[in-house]
Design an enzyme around this catalytic site. Structure first.
Site, PDB file in Angstrom:
ATOM      1  N   TYR A  66      15.634  30.682   9.494  1.00 39.28           N
ATOM      2  CA  TYR A  66      14.498  31.332   9.905  1.00 39.28           C
ATOM      3  C   TYR A  66      14.466  31.300  11.466  1.00 39.28           C
ATOM      4  CZ  TYR A  66      11.889  30.977   5.607  1.00 39.28           C
ATOM      5  OH  TYR A  66      11.632  31.010   4.149  1.00 39.28           O
TER       6      TYR A  66
ATOM      7  N   LYS B 249       0.881  -1.196  -0.027  1.00 46.90           N
ATOM      8  CA  LYS B 249       0.185   0.003   0.050  1.00 46.90           C
ATOM      9  C   LYS B 249       0.680   1.250   0.081  1.00 46.90           C
ATOM     10  CE  LYS B 249      -0.066  -0.456   5.143  1.00 46.90           C
ATOM     11  NZ  LYS B 249      -1.261  -0.931   6.167  1.00 46.90           N
TER      12      LYS B 249
HETATM   13  C1  PLP Z   1      -0.100  -1.906   6.805  1.00 43.53           C
HETATM   14  C2  PLP Z   1      -0.781  -3.035   7.249  1.00 43.53           C
HETATM   15  C3  PLP Z   1       0.130  -4.274   7.334  1.00 43.53           C
HETATM   16  C4  PLP Z   1       1.514  -4.226   7.469  1.00 43.53           C
HETATM   17  O1  PLP Z   1       2.060  -3.863   8.590  1.00 43.53           O
HETATM   18  P1  PLP Z   1       3.521  -3.613   8.897  1.00 43.53           P
HETATM   19  O2  PLP Z   1       3.691  -3.262  10.188  1.00 43.53           O
HETATM   20  O3  PLP Z   1       4.216  -2.594   7.830  1.00 43.53           O
HETATM   21  O4  PLP Z   1       4.280  -4.930   8.507  1.00 43.53           O
HETATM   22  C5  PLP Z   1      -0.667  -5.576   7.567  1.00 43.53           C
HETATM   23  N1  PLP Z   1      -1.933  -5.730   7.808  1.00 43.53           N
HETATM   24  C6  PLP Z   1      -2.602  -4.355   7.520  1.00 43.53           C
HETATM   25  C7  PLP Z   1      -4.465  -4.634   7.929  1.00 43.53           C
HETATM   26  C8  PLP Z   1      -2.201  -3.401   7.287  1.00 43.53           C
HETATM   27  O5  PLP Z   1      -3.029  -2.238   7.240  1.00 43.53           O
END
Ligand code: PLP
Length: 387
Positions: free
Chosen positions: A265, A46
Site C-alpha cells: 500500500y 484481567k
Molecule cells: C493491571 C493492574 C496491576 C498489575 O500491573 P502490572 O504492571 O501488570 O504488574 C496491579 N494493580 C492494578 C490496580 C492494576 O490495574
C-alpha cells in the site's frame, strides 16, 4: 483413528498461532513471590490474563499456589471462579446496581473505588448483610479510588455500619516503572497514612514494577501482572523474567522483486536492490499493529525503523505497510532455502521479545499482548509437556 479436525490440527495449520509456556508463567510468578518477601503474592489476570487465556492461566497459577486474584470485570471473575475454586477474586472496576447476584453467586469481592460505589455498597449491606469488599484509595494516580481524606474519614467513622468490613485497602502506583521518580515515594508516604488508618486490614500497593522498588512497597499483598507474563515491568532494566508467549505466523508466499519496484500500500517501501519477500498471515486485525510498518506511519515516533520477524536464526525487517491480514518481511539477506511458503516466522517470543516488538510499534508489551486476542490458535505447553 479419526479424521476429525482437532485442536492440534488447528494449531498446526493456523495462520497465526500463539504458544503459551505455562512452566515459564509459574516460574515468573514464583519469582515475583520471592521478590515480594513476606508479603503474599496475588495474580492479576484481567483482560483474559493479558491476552493469554484466563482459564489456563488462572488454573495454572491456582495450582501453583495463588489464592488472591485481580480481574477487571465481574464477568472475568465469574469465568475465573471455575478454575480457582477457593481463591479470593477481587474485581477492580467495582460493583453497580443490578450486579449483586453476579458477585454473590461467584463469591467475588468488589473493589470499591468511588463515592457512588461506596453509597451503593452501604445499601447492599443493609439489604443483604455482611459481605467482604476491598477499598481503592487514590494516592495521586487520579484514576480510580476514593480521595485520601474521604478514605481516612471513613476509617475513623464510628457510625459506619458494622457489616461494612473491607478485607483489603489498596492503591496503585503511577510511576513504578520509573524507579527514580519522586512520585513513588510520595505515593508510598500517602499510602502509609491510609493503611495506618485502616489498621488490621490488609494493604496492597505494588504492581510488578512496584515489587522491584523494594520491601517498603510490598505491604501485605503484591499484585504482579506483566512480569508474570514475561514482559518488562521496568524499561531500561535487564528483564529477569522468562518469555511466556510466542507468536508465529505462517508464510503464505515468497516472491522475488526487482530493484526499483515498490512494496505494498502506498508504495511505501521503494526497493533499492533485488529482493526476496515473504508474505505472512498476520496483520493489524490480529493485533500485529500497523505502526510497526517499515515506513509511512506518522503515528510512530520512536526512531525505530519498524518491526522485525525471526526465522531460521535470522532477524528480518517488516517491508512496507502492515495490512489487515498480511505482513510482508524482507528476507533478502538470508539463504533462500531457509524461507519457504508454509513455514512459520516468529513475531515475538524468545528471539524477539514482546517488548522489542512493542517498541517498534510505539507501544508497550502490555498492549502488544492484549491486542493479540482476536484471531489466533493458542497452544499451552509446560516443562512437563516438553519432556
Ligand atoms: C493491571 C493492574 C496491576 C498489575 O500491573 P502490572 O504492571 O501488570 O504488574 C496491579 N494493580 C492494578 C490496580 C492494576 O490495574
Amino acid at each position: 483413528m479419526t479424521d476429525t479436525f482437532n485442536d492440534d490440527d488447528a494449531f498446526a495449520c493456523a495462520g497465526l498461532r500463539l504458544t503459551v509456556d505455562l512452566g515459564a508463567l509459574v516460574e515468573n510468578w514464583r519469582d515475583m513471590a520471592r521478590r515480594s518477601g513476606r508479603a503474599r503474592t496475588s495474580a492479576v489476570v484481567k483482560a483474559d490474563a493479558y491476552g493469554l487465556g484466563i482459564e489456563d492461566v488462572g488454573e495454572t497459577l491456582y495450582a501453583a499456589g495463588a489464592r488472591d486474584f485481580f480481574v477487571a470485570t465481574a464477568d472475568e471473575g465469574a469465568t475465573l471462579r471455575l478454575y480457582a475454586p477457593e481463591a479470593r477474586i477481587f474485581v477492580l472496576s467495582g460493583i453497580w446496581p443490578g450486579m449483586e447476584r453476579r458477585f454473590f453467586e461467584n463469591d467475588l469481592v468488589p473493589v470499591i473505588a468511588s463515592e457512588e460505589q461506596l453509597t451503593f455498597w452501604m445499601s447492599v449491606l443493609s439489604d443483604y448483610g455482611d459481605y467482604p469488599c476491598a477499598l481503592q484509595v487514590d494516592t495521586g494516580f487520579n484514576r480510580l479510588g476514593l480521595p485520601m481524606d474521604d478514605a481516612i474519614a471513613l476509617a475513623d467513622d464510628v457510625s459506619r455500619p458494622a457489616s461494612f468490613a473491607p478485607v483489603l485497602v489498596m492503591s496503585h502506583l503511577a510511576c513504578g516503572d520509573d524507579p527514580a521518580n519522586a512520585m513513588n515515594r510520595q505515593q508510598l508516604e500517602a499510602f502509609r497514612k491510609v493503611s495506618a488508618a485502616f489498621e488490621g486490614i490488609e494493604a496492597s500497593l505494588a504492581n510488578s514494577a512496584g515489587i522491584f522498588l523494594g520491601p517498603e512497597y510490598h505491604f501485605d499483598l503484591t499484585r504482579p501482572g506483566i512480569a508474570t507474563y514475561g514482559a518488562e515491568a521496568v524499561p531500561g532494566m535487564a528483564n529477569p523474567m522468562r518469555p511466556v508467549a510466542t507468536a508465529e505466523a505462517r508464510i503464505i508466499q515468497t516472491r522475488s522483486v526487482k530493484s526499483g519496484e515498490a512494496v505494498g500500500y502506498g508504495r511505501a517501501l521503494q526497493l533499492t536492490r533485488d529482493s526476496r519477500l515473504a508474505i505472512v498471515s498476520a496483520g493489524y486485525a490480529d493485533g500485529y499493529m500497523r505502526s510497526q510498518s517499515s515506513g509511512g506511519v506518522p503515528l510512530r515516533q520512536t526512531g525505530i525503523a519498524g518491526g522485525h520477524g525471526f526465522i531460521a536464526g535470522h532477524k528480518v525487517p517488516v517491508a512496507g505497510r502492515i495490512t489487515m491480514d498480511l505482513t510482508i518481511f524482507d528476507v533478502t539477506d538470508m539463504p533462500e532455502h531457509l524461507v519457504r511458503a508454509g513455514d512459520y516466522i516468529e513475531l515475538f517470543g524468545s528471539n524477539i521479545s514482546v517488548d522489542e516488538a512493542a517498541k517498534a510499534a510505539g507501544t508497550i508489551g502490555y498492549e502488544m499482548l492484549t491486542s493479540m486476542g482476536l484471531r489466533h490458535e493458542r497452544r499451552y505447553i509446560s516443562e512437563e509437556a516438553e519432556e
